[in-house]
Write a protein that holds these residues in place. Structure first.
Motif, PDB file in Angstrom:
ATOM      1  N   ALA A  98       0.842  -1.196   0.000  1.00 30.54           N
ATOM      2  CA  ALA A  98       0.000   0.000   0.000  1.00 30.54           C
ATOM      3  C   ALA A  98       0.875   1.243   0.000  1.00 30.54           C
ATOM      4  O   ALA A  98       0.615   2.225   0.693  1.00 30.54           O
ATOM      5  CB  ALA A  98      -0.952  -0.012   1.199  1.00 30.54           C
ATOM      6  N   GLY A 144       0.659   0.908  -5.086  1.00 31.15           N
ATOM      7  CA  GLY A 144      -0.446   0.072  -4.635  1.00 31.15           C
ATOM      8  C   GLY A 144      -1.713   0.889  -4.425  1.00 31.15           C
ATOM      9  O   GLY A 144      -2.792   0.525  -4.898  1.00 31.15           O
ATOM     10  N   ILE A 145      -1.567   2.003  -3.724  1.00 28.81           N
ATOM     11  CA  ILE A 145      -2.729   2.849  -3.428  1.00 28.81           C
ATOM     12  C   ILE A 145      -3.315   3.430  -4.719  1.00 28.81           C
ATOM     13  O   ILE A 145      -4.527   3.424  -4.943  1.00 28.81           O
ATOM     14  CB  ILE A 145      -2.309   3.987  -2.455  1.00 28.81           C
ATOM     15  N   VAL A 160      -5.144   0.536  -6.675  1.00 27.33           N
ATOM     16  CA  VAL A 160      -6.454   0.097  -6.165  1.00 27.33           C
ATOM     17  C   VAL A 160      -7.511   1.176  -6.398  1.00 27.33           C
ATOM     18  O   VAL A 160      -8.678   0.856  -6.661  1.00 27.33           O
ATOM     19  CB  VAL A 160      -6.460  -0.367  -4.676  1.00 27.33           C
ATOM     20  N   TYR A 187      -8.540  -6.510  -2.335  1.00 25.94           N
ATOM     21  CA  TYR A 187      -7.786  -6.455  -1.081  1.00 25.94           C
ATOM     22  C   TYR A 187      -6.492  -5.678  -1.305  1.00 25.94           C
ATOM     23  O   TYR A 187      -5.799  -5.906  -2.307  1.00 25.94           O
ATOM     24  CB  TYR A 187      -7.422  -7.865  -0.601  1.00 25.94           C
ATOM     25  N   ASN A 188      -6.180  -4.821  -0.383  1.00 26.44           N
ATOM     26  CA  ASN A 188      -4.878  -4.161  -0.406  1.00 26.44           C
ATOM     27  C   ASN A 188      -4.164  -4.534   0.892  1.00 26.44           C
ATOM     28  O   ASN A 188      -4.649  -4.232   1.980  1.00 26.44           O
ATOM     29  CB  ASN A 188      -5.052  -2.650  -0.547  1.00 26.44           C
ATOM     30  N   GLU A 203      -0.724  -4.739   3.261  1.00 24.63           N
ATOM     31  CA  GLU A 203       0.530  -4.024   3.528  1.00 24.63           C
ATOM     32  C   GLU A 203       1.120  -4.532   4.837  1.00 24.63           C
ATOM     33  O   GLU A 203       0.425  -4.591   5.859  1.00 24.63           O
ATOM     34  CB  GLU A 203       0.245  -2.516   3.598  1.00 24.63           C
ATOM     35  N   ALA A 253      -0.715   2.268   5.792  1.00 23.30           N
ATOM     36  CA  ALA A 253      -0.648   2.487   4.352  1.00 23.30           C
ATOM     37  C   ALA A 253       0.207   3.726   4.105  1.00 23.30           C
ATOM     38  O   ALA A 253       0.384   4.546   5.009  1.00 23.30           O
ATOM     39  CB  ALA A 253      -2.049   2.695   3.789  1.00 23.30           C
ATOM     40  N   MET A 302      -7.616   6.202   2.883  1.00 27.18           N
ATOM     41  CA  MET A 302      -8.178   4.878   3.152  1.00 27.18           C
ATOM     42  C   MET A 302      -9.700   4.931   3.187  1.00 27.18           C
ATOM     43  O   MET A 302     -10.371   4.025   2.693  1.00 27.18           O
ATOM     44  CB  MET A 302      -7.618   4.318   4.462  1.00 27.18           C
ATOM     45  N   VAL A 321     -12.664  -1.086  -1.408  1.00 24.73           N
ATOM     46  CA  VAL A 321     -11.367  -1.718  -1.137  1.00 24.73           C
ATOM     47  C   VAL A 321     -11.314  -2.193   0.315  1.00 24.73           C
ATOM     48  O   VAL A 321     -11.707  -1.459   1.224  1.00 24.73           O
ATOM     49  CB  VAL A 321     -10.204  -0.732  -1.406  1.00 24.73           C
ATOM     50  N   PHE A 327      -8.812  -3.188   3.244  1.00 27.13           N
ATOM     51  CA  PHE A 327      -7.400  -3.078   3.609  1.00 27.13           C
ATOM     52  C   PHE A 327      -7.027  -4.127   4.638  1.00 27.13           C
ATOM     53  O   PHE A 327      -7.824  -4.431   5.542  1.00 27.13           O
ATOM     54  CB  PHE A 327      -7.107  -1.688   4.194  1.00 27.13           C
ATOM     55  N   ILE A 381      -3.815  -3.986   6.786  1.00 28.57           N
ATOM     56  CA  ILE A 381      -2.586  -3.245   7.078  1.00 28.57           C
ATOM     57  C   ILE A 381      -1.880  -3.964   8.229  1.00 28.57           C
ATOM     58  O   ILE A 381      -2.513  -4.672   9.015  1.00 28.57           O
ATOM     59  CB  ILE A 381      -2.925  -1.782   7.435  1.00 28.57           C
TER      60      ILE A 381
END
Lengths: 396, 396
Positions: free
Chosen positions: B164, B168-169, B172, B196-197, B199, B204, B217, B225, B227, B229
């Motif tokens: 992330a 990545g950010i 997404v 899915y993200n 990290e 993030a 976020m 999305v 997350f 994290i």
């Protein structure tokens, strides 16, 4: 309690949708309950599918929402998949529910006939629905992306089309038109792309005028198509096809257009079938079932020479006219019409601006034939949806 | 015989192309031979790649033909892949041929850093070139087509983005924007699609302002999305990812954006590297090689706090300015400049109309940040190609 007869139409292909449209015009109020059952909430124009399959047209142009074609106040629509037909009980089992009928119209369409060629069912794609052509389009594009990752894999750029009948020929024409755009989009040398069209019969477009077949093959060869005629596919593997000659063509994309058989449910229902099809009587009934009509790919109609007519959109639509008339006649106790196929001509597209055809007894080719093809397409849109549909879906 | 010094620039990324453009302005006629070497005949705008990867923009907008950027009368261009650097012999081995140099500029870009996570190299995709983003776009679309064939396979509709950070950010954000269109195109229920993200770091966008990270976020969560994290990926398999928590996410699409290391050739060439990067001296030379400059992802520049700056387009371009000046200075025997990074701010896109950023010491977010992002993009096009390129590739 309602005593009015119940008509159930299975399938909203050419036969089913045209029967429904005719019935909603001809039936009087409360003369019959009509229910149309279809897997999707749209009708698709099978004769267009070669274009979205190749990616030369949007799949949206090949389908029409069923509720735009039928009048919901006159005809019920059930979106469900037919699971089983029970002629003895006059019932149809759906994935979600059961329907009873007094009269049944079977227009479920065909299934790919693979003639027992090993691996074809597992490894080849078919041009037979909106979902399947979107799949083929995405698959073809993906091969170009994959090739850029692994430039030694020329099988990613080799496309095998089994069958050089109408669908096969029309599809290779479109695919050949699409290739230059794909090469440009993915920075691929066009000379690396191969399109094979393989046909076991002694000629492409069997039954068609030989002069026009030659013209068609020349047009397609000039676009880069390699023909292998009178060459059977012995096996289809995940790596490509093996021909009867022993030759192996490595390909990540095999599309089978070589044959159609009837729906597997007909045999399961106890009807007598040939390759899954029911040889209908001259009023379009399944033999021995005067309340069951069979149309389109599920039916066999014999020519005066005693050979089955090839299943086409044209014959399905003519059947639908007679079927609707006969349903109304049965309900009213009036006389049934006999079905007699009146071939009005055939046009096969060869891609952008090129086609061949017979209209009446006249051979046409090139741009004139392509225009004729377009007129036939527009005429069909007019038949099912009138001017508004012509304006919405017609590609000019 | 020509005795003028020969400058070879490896890579036409941000560092290489800007160095070339600066040199062609500053060098006098016959003062040096400059050769730019690049794998492709185009420069690509890495900071744009998340858009064509998601399919929200045409890859053509993320690349520029190199011959439109450099003056062929002043700079030679060789389209080839670098195979080996031999600093002792002052030679570069290409896939097709060999080049000798007096001065070398290494701007070869980075490679994905997988931190030894098993299966990531084999099973995950990376956002790193035009070819790779076209692949991702086609792969994503193909999953929708595959799902329509096998509706039980929800893993086809599950997309896992590892990392992330910026890439990545931004990816997404674009992917979440694309999903509704794909669902519409393929008749897929949007609630079946999961993004899915994941990290491993405790937040993030590590290092970014916490208030802005929270804003980002929330924007992305609202777009669908999920997350994870502070959650490491333990393994990537052909079926998805296994997290350090033991949780398994079944997915046919894993995209790894979690790290960048330097080019593997640097270590092979005998330079001292850290994660494949060379810690350059204050005039941007590889230590002990006063004729070798290293820029961008291949270089490490330390902040006054003694931590390496993250490799960005911004730092590469500032390095290129100093590198070009110092090359000219070395040739003329005048004084070299020291490199000092001047952060001008950072903006991260969150998809259509949304972004976050720091400009100077000011936090920006939402529409204003999205406009700022666009201005930064346009400014870059202007720097490398002037108004004509802004008009051609700028998306307004």
């Amino acid at each position: 309690m309602s005593r009015i007869p119940r008509i159930v139409i299975l399938g909203a292909g050419y036969g089913g949708i045209v029967t429904a449209i005719r019935l909603q015009k001809e039936l009087n109020y409360n003369e019959a309950d009509v229910t149309l059952v279809n897997k999707h909430d749209y009708h698709y124009i099978t004769t267009h599918l070669h274009m979205p399959a190749a990616g030369t047209d949007n799949p949206e142009n090949a389908r029409v929402n069923i509720l735009k074609l039928i009048d919901e106040f006159k005809i019920d629509f059930v979106k469900s998949t037919v699971v089983q037909i029970r002629p003895q009980e006059k019932k149809v089992i759906l994935e979600e529910g059961t329907l009873s009928y007094d009269y049944l119209v079977i227009g479920l369409g065909g299934e790919p006939e693979t003639f027992g060629i090993p691996g074809l069912k597992e490894n080849a794609m078919n041009i037979r629905s909106i979902n399947s052509v979107r799949f083929i389009r995405e698959h073809v594009e993906y091969q170009f992306a994959k090739f850029k990752r692994e430039p030694s894999r020329t099988d990613y750029l080799t496309f095998v089309v089994g069958g050089a009948g109408f669908t096969g020929i029309e599809f290779v024409g479109e695919l050949a038109d699409r290739i230059p755009d794909l090469c440009k989009e993915f920075d691929v040398d066009p000379s690396l792309v191969k399109i094979y069209n393989i046909e076991a019969a002694p000629t492409a477009l069997p039954g068609f005028d030989p002069e026009l077949v030659e013209y068609a093959m020349n047009v397609l060869k000039n676009k880069g198509v390699t023909f292998k005629i009178a060459t059977a596919i012995k096996e289809c593997t995940p790596d490509g096809v093996v021909l009867a000659t022993g030759e192996e063509i490595k390909s990540a994309t095999v599309i089978w257009t070589g044959g159609i058989r009837g729906n597997h449910m007909l045999e399961e229902a106890g009807f007598e079938t040939m390759r899954g099809r029911i040889k209908v009587d001259d009023t379009l009934h399944a033999p021995g079932h005067d309340n069951v009509y069979v149309l389109g790919d599920c039916s066999i109609v014999m020519s005066p020479e005693g050979r089955p007519y090839p299943p086409t959109a044209q014959i399905s639509m003519q059947q639908a006219d007679v079927c609707a008339h006969n349903l109304v006649a049965q309900i009213r106790g009036s006389e049934l019409n006999k079905f007699e196929y009146k071939p009005k001509g055939t046009v096969a597209s060869l891609g952008r601006g090129e086609a061949i055809g017979i209209v009446g007894s006249k051979k046409i080719k090139g741009g004139a034939a392509a225009v004729m093809k377009k007129l036939i397409d527009l005429r069909y849109l007019y038949i099912i949806g009138g001017i508004p549909l012509v304006l919405k879906k017609g590609r000019f």
